[in-house]
Design a protein around this motif. Structure first.
Motif: not given
Ligand code: HEM
Ligand code: HEM
Length: 183
Positions: A37-47
């Protein structure tokens, strides 16, 4: 490489693996795969989870508590870790007819209906990029649940997908989810 937020991230991965599987390749459709999964997407979801803004019942029950403990550096390190893991392999799902229907929807949308080509945002092979999630190899049941859920507005960054799914039938959701799991 997991520099920055390293120690916490390294330990957190074992917690995540309990549900999301080794390397983020999950065995159960109750838990989405995170590998590739693209890092930007995963980070956004976690936030979004941490801010208690992605708010479906399962997210509240499982992800709100875990994400509350993560700082920004740890979130970034986790997201970068999952981005470079080998994605879950495609698994056939349903008859050819269904997969073909799903493929057509994914590649072309439904001209004249407001349903655009999914590939235009998610990539030709559904590999995802930046804020657009990878969908290839993801559990069909998870994908279908998300497609049905966008209309509830419980995903703060689901605006584009709300428009996209507004005109989709349950059958179209089933077909495209089956196709995507098979990739
Ligand atoms: C969803 C990451 C721990 C259960 C998610 C998503 C991410 C994520 C990024 C959204 C995926 C997507 O939108 O495609 C993590 C990380 C963890 C962790 C980094 C460790 C720090 C856990 C644990 C559990 C769990 C321990 C189970 C007890 C779930 C569930 C969902 C989810 C049920 C959503 C299912 C749905 O919406 O239908 N997680 N997770 N996660 N996670 Fe986790
Ligand atoms: C998220 C499917 C078209 C932009 C998602 C998710 C699914 C999906 C299942 C959730 C993934 C997950 O939780 O891991 C589809 C299908 C499409 C389509 C089947 C075609 C019918 C599009 C288009 C765009 C788009 C055309 C851009 C205009 C996005 C974005 C997200 C997303 C930005 C992330 C939302 C968030 O952060 O919560 N899509 N998509 N999608 N999609 Fe699509």
């Amino acid at each position: 490489d997991m520099s920055g937020g390293t120690d916490i991230a390294r330990r957190a991965i074992h917690v995540c693996a309990a549900c999301h599987g080794e390397g983020g390749r999950s065995a159960s459709a109750a838990y989405p795969s995170l590998a590739g999964q693209p890092a930007q997407y995963t980070a956004r979801q976690l936030k979004d989870f941490r801010a208690q803004q992605r708010a479906e019942a399962d997210n509240k029950a499982y992800m709100w508590g875990v994400s509350a403990l993560l700082d920004d550096d740890t979130i970034q390190a986790l997201a970068e870790y999952y981005a470079v893991q080998a994605p879950a392999p495609g698994r056939a799902r349903g008859p050819d007819r269904l997969l073909k229907e799903g493929r057509r929807l994914f590649e072309d949308g439904v001209p004249g209906s407001g349903i655009r080509a999914c590939a235009g945002c998610h990539g030709e092979r559904a590999e995802g990029a930046a804020g657009f999630p990878r969908l290839a190899g993801q559990h069909a049941d998870y994908l279908e649940r998300q497609l049905k859920g966008f209309s509830t507005r419980l995903r703060p960054h689901g605006v584009l997908m709300r428009a996209e799914t507004a005109g989709m039938t349950a059958q179209q959701m089933r077909a495209v989810a089956a196709y995507l799991q098979s990739l």
